[in-house]
Motif scaffolding. Structure first.
Motif, PDB file in Angstrom:
ATOM      1  N   PHE A  87       0.833  -1.207   0.000  1.00 42.12           N
ATOM      2  CA  PHE A  87       0.000   0.000   0.000  1.00 42.12           C
ATOM      3  C   PHE A  87       0.867   1.257   0.000  1.00 42.12           C
ATOM      4  N   MET A  88       1.901   1.281   0.833  1.00 46.15           N
ATOM      5  CA  MET A  88       2.764   2.461   0.934  1.00 46.15           C
ATOM      6  C   MET A  88       3.544   2.694  -0.350  1.00 46.15           C
ATOM      7  N   SER A  89       3.983   1.611  -0.987  1.00 44.52           N
ATOM      8  CA  SER A  89       4.703   1.746  -2.252  1.00 44.52           C
ATOM      9  C   SER A  89       3.830   2.412  -3.309  1.00 44.52           C
ATOM     10  N   GLU A  90       2.571   1.994  -3.379  1.00 48.93           N
ATOM     11  CA  GLU A  90       1.639   2.550  -4.357  1.00 48.93           C
ATOM     12  C   GLU A  90       1.209   3.964  -3.980  1.00 48.93           C
ATOM     13  N   GLU A  91       0.914   4.176  -2.708  1.00 50.09           N
ATOM     14  CA  GLU A  91       0.352   5.449  -2.267  1.00 50.09           C
ATOM     15  C   GLU A  91       1.388   6.565  -2.245  1.00 50.09           C
ATOM     16  N   TYR A  92       2.645   6.235  -1.910  1.00 49.88           N
ATOM     17  CA  TYR A  92       3.654   7.279  -1.715  1.00 49.88           C
ATOM     18  C   TYR A  92       4.759   7.261  -2.757  1.00 49.88           C
ATOM     19  N   GLY A  93       4.610   6.420  -3.771  1.00 48.05           N
ATOM     20  CA  GLY A  93       5.526   6.477  -4.904  1.00 48.05           C
ATOM     21  C   GLY A  93       6.945   6.060  -4.600  1.00 48.05           C
ATOM     22  N   CYS A  94       7.135   5.113  -3.679  1.00 45.69           N
ATOM     23  CA  CYS A  94       8.480   4.626  -3.363  1.00 45.69           C
ATOM     24  C   CYS A  94       8.630   3.209  -3.913  1.00 45.69           C
TER      25      CYS A  94
ATOM     26  N   ASP B 215       2.301   9.525   5.361  1.00 41.19           N
ATOM     27  CA  ASP B 215       1.539  10.165   6.416  1.00 41.19           C
ATOM     28  C   ASP B 215       1.114   9.062   7.376  1.00 41.19           C
ATOM     29  N   THR B 216       1.568   9.142   8.626  1.00 41.37           N
ATOM     30  CA  THR B 216       1.292   8.084   9.600  1.00 41.37           C
ATOM     31  C   THR B 216      -0.197   7.852   9.782  1.00 41.37           C
ATOM     32  N   ARG B 217      -0.986   8.920   9.712  1.00 44.90           N
ATOM     33  CA  ARG B 217      -2.430   8.764   9.891  1.00 44.90           C
ATOM     34  C   ARG B 217      -3.022   7.886   8.791  1.00 44.90           C
ATOM     35  N   GLU B 218      -2.568   8.085   7.548  1.00 47.21           N
ATOM     36  CA  GLU B 218      -3.074   7.284   6.432  1.00 47.21           C
ATOM     37  C   GLU B 218      -2.600   5.838   6.532  1.00 47.21           C
TER      38      GLU B 218
ATOM     39  N   THR C 248       5.535  15.803  12.697  1.00 47.83           N
ATOM     40  CA  THR C 248       6.474  14.683  12.759  1.00 47.83           C
ATOM     41  C   THR C 248       5.821  13.369  12.352  1.00 47.83           C
ATOM     42  N   TYR C 249       4.504  13.336  12.226  1.00 47.93           N
ATOM     43  CA  TYR C 249       3.831  12.139  11.731  1.00 47.93           C
ATOM     44  C   TYR C 249       3.950  12.003  10.215  1.00 47.93           C
ATOM     45  N   ARG C 250       4.561  12.983   9.574  1.00 45.32           N
ATOM     46  CA  ARG C 250       4.863  12.872   8.140  1.00 45.32           C
ATOM     47  C   ARG C 250       6.352  12.580   7.986  1.00 45.32           C
ATOM     48  N   SER C 251       6.678  11.499   7.333  1.00 46.80           N
ATOM     49  CA  SER C 251       8.079  11.157   7.104  1.00 46.80           C
ATOM     50  C   SER C 251       8.698  12.131   6.106  1.00 46.80           C
ATOM     51  N   ASP C 252       9.929  12.569   6.378  1.00 50.37           N
ATOM     52  CA  ASP C 252      10.602  13.480   5.448  1.00 50.37           C
ATOM     53  C   ASP C 252      11.644  12.766   4.597  1.00 50.37           C
ATOM     54  N   THR C 253      11.655  11.429   4.644  1.00 50.08           N
ATOM     55  CA  THR C 253      12.495  10.639   3.749  1.00 50.08           C
ATOM     56  C   THR C 253      11.615   9.582   3.082  1.00 50.08           C
ATOM     57  N   SER C 254      12.077   9.068   1.968  1.00 50.21           N
ATOM     58  CA  SER C 254      11.272   8.102   1.217  1.00 50.21           C
ATOM     59  C   SER C 254      11.156   6.781   1.977  1.00 50.21           C
ATOM     60  N   PRO C 255       9.951   6.253   2.091  1.00 53.18           N
ATOM     61  CA  PRO C 255       8.679   6.774   1.579  1.00 53.18           C
ATOM     62  C   PRO C 255       8.147   7.903   2.454  1.00 53.18           C
TER      63      PRO C 255
END
Length: 679
Positions: free
Chosen positions: A89-96, A274-277, A264-271
């Motif tokens: 899911f994270m790979s698809e959602e966040y483009g990593c 958003d922790t909430r999502e 801080t719940y948003r990662s600033d490195t790949s991926p």
């Protein structure tokens, strides 16, 4: 013959797909989704590690070309099937890449040997506690009991909006206890390490030895042992920053994201997730409940609650019987300057500090260091120089000042980081003509020196990035202050998030304008949150509290609404601004960042990205930039940013994919780095 689908442990788009390997007979019993293996890969059949993400009896192509798995990757932890699905899911959602996602959901990477000398981090925190270690009972008041029951009865993600001191943690504890009675595990996420002491202390007090903690300050061995306690079912509560979301519980029943509004719940490195999502996805997969809690909910979450996507629950009264919200004083620093006061403190704040010291009560002085950015402000009228096109503060570049404002000034350039507009640094304020105009900023160390000089008998602690660099420093500073070993605690954002100090009766917000004038579209939201959260540390016990907000801009709604602790009014003003300017959450916005050591190539790639989007002909898309990043050059890398807006999240994702593929193909040989973030 059985076959395994393997993701190779290489974070490159060219190999970001599953490769098929045959499973040797002797390894059949040990190969399953999530296990790490060594396989031949590439020229010379070099052995590489990878994750098994699936099994099949049908290879799909010529079996003569399929190589066998070499061996298991020893001393490496495996990811369970649920976490592999979350990684997909994270790979698809966040483009990593899938490998980047897999490495993210595995916060502990390798097996560690048992060490009898290794300390348990929860025991260390309990050892600092000034209270009993025995489990205590929680008695909810009527409002808390209703919220508790409503959260359990609603199947949607829940948002708990509770004012500071309203007892959100007590509700969390009862929810966790309900999960324990059902043999379910819980994850409690906190925005940063500084809250570990407070949260673990409180949970362990009520939940006993079933609590563990995970964060980056632990040693590899400590992290491994906490991780394995969860995997073996020895604990059922994990506390920590965003990586704790990936705790390998097999019976997850509840995820709590405390202070959900925090960046801080948003990662600033790949991926760049958003922790909430990600938490919402994991909760859905596990059939678990997701609860977001905050005294100052994010614009995104509150809008979802008002739209009915989330269930909204409110706690509007402080939990401690008789406790009231603190009395708010707003100090006009323009007036202080006009009347000859050039110190860091307004006369009212200085007087209240002296009063609290005489009464042996505690004080917190908060300075938002994040606002140290070079925004330019006038000390006479309080106005900051803003972009005429974007309504955000301009940033000063290459500025140098000597003396007291009116001294020598070297030429500087002001720049807008949203549209690229520039103008020379004014020598006088464009609003009032005053010469008292300069980049604004002061530091916590300077503030500490001033406090010690003004109040030499006061016992002072400072908590910032410099004083918390060593292991255990957070816990030692906070436990010392809680135990009354200091009169004044000075610090940055880390001291105003969720902490509960019953003896604190005064909070001084030294410079509220620092975050208000940052060059970001959500500056007002962050300012309101910081002021409200800081104010909430005062008067949480038996003694009423006071808060002094020092500002140059009394009229700004972020300041005035925070002074009244009025979140609803702030939300209405801010969402109207976002709607007018087409900022999130009213519009989806893609941040495309391009960096590299060759300035010309970075500029070429950024211009090419903008042209690709504009020529694609997507209806309703807005392209802003490219322009230089807030800090244009870091470690000899030049940085450009492009903003793309559209009302559809799916269209924004398609644009990201198009840009990623096109830019990678065109500039693959030119050593640039491209990253994306969707808000």
């Amino acid at each position: 013959m059985s076959y395994a689908k393997v993701i190779i442990d290489i974070s490159a788009q060219a190999v970001d797909r599953a490769f098929t390997y045959s499973i040797p007979e002797e390894l059949k019993a040990e190969i399953f989704p999530g296990v790490r293996v060594r396989v031949p890969f590439g020229a010379g059949n070099r052995k590489r590690e990878g994750f098994v993400i699936g099994l099949t009896e049908v290879p799909g192509f010529d079996i003569s070309k399929i190589k066998p798995i070499d061996s298991l990757a020893h001393k490496k932890l495996d990811a369970n099937t649920e976490l592999i699905e979350l990684a997909a899911f994270m790979s698809e959602e966040y483009g990593c890449t899938m490998n980047q996602a897999l490495m993210t959901v595995l916060p502990v990477k390798k097996v560690m040997r048992k060490n009898s000398k290794r300390t348990d981090p929860v025991s260390v925190i309990e050892g600092l506690d000034d209270g009993t270690k025995e489990e205590e009972t929680v008695k909810l008041n009527d409002a808390q009991q209703k919220v508790f029951e409503d959260i359990l009865s609603d199947k949607r993600t829940s948002l708990l909006y509770g004012i500071t001191g309203s007892g959100k943690t007590r509700v969390y504890i009862e929810l966790i206890r309900r999960m324990q009675s059902m043999k379910k595990a819980s994850i409690v996420l906190i925005p940063e390490i500084s809250l570990t002491y407070q949260t673990v202390r409180e949970l362990a007090r009520y939940l006993g030895d079933r609590v563990a903690v995970m964060h980056s300050r632990l040693s590899d061995g400590e992290r491994y042992e906490q991780y394995m306690k969860a995997a073996r079912g020895e604990i059922d509560v994990m506390v920590g920053p965003r990586s704790a979301l990936f705790t390998p519980f097999s019976n997850l029943g509840l995820i709590i994201i405390d202070e959900e509004h925090e960046r801080t719940y948003r990662s600033d490195t790949s991926p760049r997730y958003d922790t909430r999502e990600a938490a919402e996805k994991r909760a859905c997969m596990a059939g678990a409940k997701l609860l977001l809690g905050s005294a100052t909910p994010s614009m995104e979450s509150y809008k979802k609650a008002l739209d009915g996507v989330y269930a909204l629950h409110k706690l509007k009264v402080r939990a401690y019987r008789g406790a009231m919200l603190p009395k708010i004083h707003v100090a006009d620093l323009r007036k202080e300057l006009a009347e000859g006061n050039r110190s860091i403190f307004s006369r009212e704040l200085a007087g209240l500090i002296a009063d609290r010291l005489d009464k042996k009560e505690q004080i917190i002085l908060f300075l938002n260091r994040r606002g140290y950015a070079n925004f330019v402000s006038c000390r006479s009228c309080g106005k900051a120089v803003k972009c005429p096109h974007c309504d955000v503060s301009m940033t000063a570049h290459n500025s140098w000042y000597k003396g007291n404002y009116a001294g020598e000034k070297k030429a500087a350039l002001l720049s807008c980081h949203y549209c690229g507009y520039t103008e020379p640094m004014p020598l006088r304020c464009p609003e009032c003509g005053s010469p008292f105009i300069a980049p604004f900023g002061t530091g916590t160390e300077k503030l500490e020196q001033f406090v010690k000089k003004a109040f030499p008998k006061a016992r002072v602690l400072r908590m910032d990035a410099d004083t918390t660099s060593k292991k255990g420093s957070f816990e030692n500073i906070l436990s010392s202050f809680r135990a009354g070993k200091a009169d004044i605690l000075i610090g940055t954002q880390m001291i105003v998030k969720g902490h509960d100090f019953p003896k604190v009766t005064l909070v001084g917000i030294v410079a509220a304008d620092l975050s208000l004038n940052s060059p970001e579209y959500d500056a007002s939201e962050r300012t309101f949150q910081l002021i409200t959260q800081a104010a909430g540390r005062s008067g949480r016990g038996k003694v009423p509290g006071d808060v002094v907000i020092q500002t140059y801009d009394l009229s700004h709604y972020a300041v005035s609404c925070a002074a009244k602790q009025d979140f609803e009014s702030f939300y209405e003003r801010e969402i109207s601004y976002r709607r007018l300017m087409q900022y999130p959450p009213e519009m989806c916005m893609l941040f495309c960042r391009i960096s590299g050591t060759d300035e010309a190539v970075v500029s070429e790639a950024a211009d090419a990205a903008a042209a690709m989007v504009e020529t694609a002909g997507t209806e309703g898309v807005y392209v802003i930039g490219p322009c230089s990043e807030n800090i244009y050059k870091i470690n000899d890398n030049y940085r450009k940013i492009l903003y793309i807006k559209h009302s559809s999240h799916d269209i924004i994702k398609r644009i990201r994919k198009m840009l990623s593929e096109s830019l990678t193909e065109r500039f693959s040989a030119k050593k640039i780095y491209i990253s994306f973030d969707i808000r």
